[in-house]
Structures are given as C-alpha cells and as structure tokens.
Design an enzyme around this catalytic site. Sequence first.
Site, mmCIF file in Angstrom:
data_model
loop_
_atom_site.group_PDB
_atom_site.id
_atom_site.type_symbol
_atom_site.label_atom_id
_atom_site.label_comp_id
_atom_site.label_asym_id
_atom_site.label_seq_id
_atom_site.Cartn_x
_atom_site.Cartn_y
_atom_site.Cartn_z
ATOM 1 N N TYR A 64 0.831 -1.215 0.000
ATOM 2 C CA TYR A 64 0.000 0.000 0.000
ATOM 3 C C TYR A 64 0.856 1.252 0.000
ATOM 4 O O TYR A 64 1.567 1.530 0.975
ATOM 5 C CB TYR A 64 -0.944 0.020 1.215
ATOM 6 N N HIS A 129 -0.061 -11.925 0.656
ATOM 7 C CA HIS A 129 -0.913 -10.915 0.021
ATOM 8 C C HIS A 129 -1.282 -11.251 -1.431
ATOM 9 O O HIS A 129 -0.427 -11.295 -2.299
ATOM 10 C CB HIS A 129 -0.177 -9.575 0.064
HETATM 11 P P1 NAD Z 1 -13.389 0.090 1.340
HETATM 12 O O1 NAD Z 1 -14.507 -0.648 0.744
HETATM 13 O O2 NAD Z 1 -13.226 0.042 2.796
HETATM 14 O O3 NAD Z 1 -13.506 1.598 0.816
HETATM 15 C C1 NAD Z 1 -12.563 2.556 1.132
HETATM 16 C C2 NAD Z 1 -12.980 3.901 0.535
HETATM 17 O O4 NAD Z 1 -14.177 4.342 1.175
HETATM 18 C C3 NAD Z 1 -11.953 4.989 0.784
HETATM 19 O O5 NAD Z 1 -11.976 5.886 -0.313
HETATM 20 C C4 NAD Z 1 -12.475 5.665 2.025
HETATM 21 O O6 NAD Z 1 -11.991 6.974 2.129
HETATM 22 C C5 NAD Z 1 -13.959 5.611 1.786
HETATM 23 N N1 NAD Z 1 -14.790 5.692 3.005
HETATM 24 C C6 NAD Z 1 -14.612 5.050 4.192
HETATM 25 N N2 NAD Z 1 -15.593 5.395 5.051
HETATM 26 C C7 NAD Z 1 -16.417 6.248 4.408
HETATM 27 C C8 NAD Z 1 -17.591 6.951 4.760
HETATM 28 N N3 NAD Z 1 -18.141 6.825 5.971
HETATM 29 N N4 NAD Z 1 -18.173 7.756 3.848
HETATM 30 C C9 NAD Z 1 -17.624 7.902 2.610
HETATM 31 N N5 NAD Z 1 -16.513 7.257 2.197
HETATM 32 C C10 NAD Z 1 -15.912 6.452 3.088
HETATM 33 O O7 NAD Z 1 -12.064 -0.413 0.592
HETATM 34 P P2 NAD Z 1 -10.575 -0.680 1.031
HETATM 35 O O8 NAD Z 1 -9.960 0.469 1.725
HETATM 36 O O9 NAD Z 1 -9.903 -1.200 -0.179
HETATM 37 O O10 NAD Z 1 -10.689 -1.913 2.029
HETATM 38 C C11 NAD Z 1 -10.521 -1.780 3.414
HETATM 39 C C12 NAD Z 1 -9.202 -2.357 3.882
HETATM 40 O O11 NAD Z 1 -9.192 -3.768 3.731
HETATM 41 C C13 NAD Z 1 -7.960 -1.873 3.124
HETATM 42 O O12 NAD Z 1 -7.534 -0.611 3.589
HETATM 43 C C14 NAD Z 1 -6.996 -2.992 3.439
HETATM 44 O O13 NAD Z 1 -6.484 -2.831 4.733
HETATM 45 C C15 NAD Z 1 -7.904 -4.225 3.396
HETATM 46 N N6 NAD Z 1 -7.934 -4.858 2.047
HETATM 47 C C16 NAD Z 1 -7.077 -5.886 1.800
HETATM 48 C C17 NAD Z 1 -7.043 -6.477 0.546
HETATM 49 C C18 NAD Z 1 -6.099 -7.613 0.295
HETATM 50 O O14 NAD Z 1 -5.464 -8.088 1.216
HETATM 51 N N7 NAD Z 1 -5.963 -8.085 -0.906
HETATM 52 C C19 NAD Z 1 -7.868 -6.028 -0.473
HETATM 53 C C20 NAD Z 1 -8.748 -5.003 -0.195
HETATM 54 C C21 NAD Z 1 -8.774 -4.420 1.070
#
Ligand code: NAD
Length: 324
Positions: A64, A129
Amino acid sequence: YSNEYPPKIRASRIGETGLNLSCVGFGASPLGKVFGDVSEEESIATVTQAFNLGINFFDTSPYYGATLSEKVLGKCLKALGAPRDTYIVATKCGRYAEGFDFSAERVTRSIDESLERLQLDYVDILQCHDIEFGSLGQIVNETIPALQKIKESGKTRFIGITALPLEVYTYVLDRVPPGTIDVVLSYCHYCVNDSTLEDLLPYLKSKGVGVINASPLSMGLHTENGPPEWHPASTEIKAACKAAAEYCKENGKNISKLALQYSLSNKDISTTLVGMNSVRQVEENVAAALELEAEGKDEKTFAEIENILKPIKNQTWPSATTNE
Ligand code: NAD
C-alpha cells in the site's frame, strides 16, 4: 454500552486465535494515499480517534503506497502511546510495488522490513498478500512453511492468506495441515452488491479459520463520491452502484453507512475492514456500527438498494488467472 462514554463498538473472537477484534477494523491502505492525498497529521488524528472509539484492529501491507501505509501507520500507533497488547496489527508479504515474490527468502526478509517500518517488535497477523497472483503450489509448499517459521520466531502471532477469487481459499486450506492457517482476508465479497463469501463461511468455520472481511464499500463503489480511477469493476457494476448511491442521496440516506451496516450484519464474520482517511469517516463508521446494534437495519431502504443492484448482484471482476 449505556454507561460508557464514548460508547465502544462490539468486539469478537476470530477463529481459534483468541484475538478479540473490533467489528469495524481500520483498513490502512488509505494512509498510503491510494484513495487520494492525506497528511501525516490527519492520519495520526484518524488513527487516534479510531482507537478512542473502540477500533482495535489495524491492517496494512508493504504494497500500500509502496510501503508508505506501513510507515505512516507505525507513526500513528506510536503517537497513540497505548500498551502494545491493546491493539492488533496485521500486515502482509509477497506483494510489493515492484511486483510479487512469494519465495521463502523474500517473505522472511519482508517481515523484518515491515516491523522496522511499523516500529513494532511483532505483528499479530502476517498474511500472504493476493496469492492468486503467485503459484499456489509455491504458496502451499514454500511460503506457508516460511510463515510458520516466522510465527515460531515470535515476529508474528498468527498467519493468514488473502485473495480475491474465493476458490483459492479451498485450494490452499485443503492442502495444508489443519491449524496451519489461522485467518483468511477476503475482500469485496461480502458487500451489498456481492455476498458470495457467505457460501464459504461454513467451510472456513469447519477448518477453524477466522474470517476477516474487507472492503465493505467495495473499494469506493458504495460512496457518494464514487470509486477511484483504478477501480477494476465493469462499467455496468459502476453504473448500478452509482444509481444506488444516488437513490440514497435523494432519499436523505447515506450509501456508505448502509453498505457498511450490511457487511456488519453477519455475526459469523468477526471483523470488517474499512479503509479510512479522515476523522469524519471514522466517526461516521463507528456511528453506523452503534446504530445498527441499537436500531437494526433500515429494511425499507435496503430493499430498494438490493432491487437497484439486482442486475449485477454477485458479479465480480477478473483477478489473476490462478495457476499451480
Ligand atoms: P473500502 O470498501 O473500505 O472503501 C474505502 C474507501 O471508502 C476509501 O476511499 C475511504 O476513504 C472511503 N470511506 C470510508 N468510510 C467512508 C464513509 N463513511 N463515507 C464515505 N466514504 C468512506 O475499501 P478498502 O480500503 O480497499 O478496504 C478496506 C481495507 O481492507 C484496506 O484498507 C486494506 O487494509 C484491506 N484490504 C485488503 C485487501 C487484500 O489483502 N488483498 C484487499 C482489499 C482491502
């Protein structure tokens, strides 16, 4: 939570680890600026507020923001000044800005680099990952055994795997001894537009594997501002999600709140990781979790959203083609 101020969100045990994770987890990929710019000051304020409101689980990866997320999260955790056993940290290995490398040598070096960036002596969870991009034979025979050694060294307490295609989990879990893999991290498969993870939950439970559910907003599809440029969904999925967000807005509702509540409703999922990059998002998401506990779901609006999303329900997008 009636006598507590501020009220704390629910936490529950994950798999057989004994870790007690808050139902909303902090996805730290936004701290690596993958969803737009965020200052270090705002990052520290965001993580501090998350922790104060009961979020005890923080997930990052060297991938990231090309290691930025780990570095910033490290600073934020240090700024908390809280005892190490009051928060749970997960990071990953095998995926880097430079590409994939699931070799034993690389992942063994990777954990040391991560610990240094995070300014920690150990992480709670270390995950391979996005393993669909690697050779699953190598994951089973080389990477997982290397992670077990790292676990024995005390640099991580538990190990896991992450992937988009769900069939990858059964492939790996059917080929390693029981108890080897503590958790899996699945993303974009338990959201209001795609709930395919549900079918896999009994299998994961039978294997004693804990479930981390990530991306309840489907990486920005369920936000009023819409997804980032790089979002891999088809135009059809994006259009349907936009229509659902607009429907909510027109009716004085917030799609992000409702989408998060959808993901939080399944008690077989220990924790849901939301990516957050502002104090406001933390407060909104914690409020959504508390409101769900107190009042339940807004069934009428959910029915409308589900109706709008029906044509694309459970559609996903391609990830790597898996090979053995
Ligand atoms: P998410 O679905 O959580 O969406 C994140 C987006 O939504 C960001 O732009 C954030 O600013 C916004 N957001 C959050 N709360 C909000 C609100 N209340 N109102 C409006 N917008 C809002 O997607 P993500 O960040 O990709 O997934 C969460 C976490 O999961 C990642 O940060 C990571 O730690 C993990 N993840 C891991 C993998 C992997 O291991 N392959 C893949 C995806 C996500």
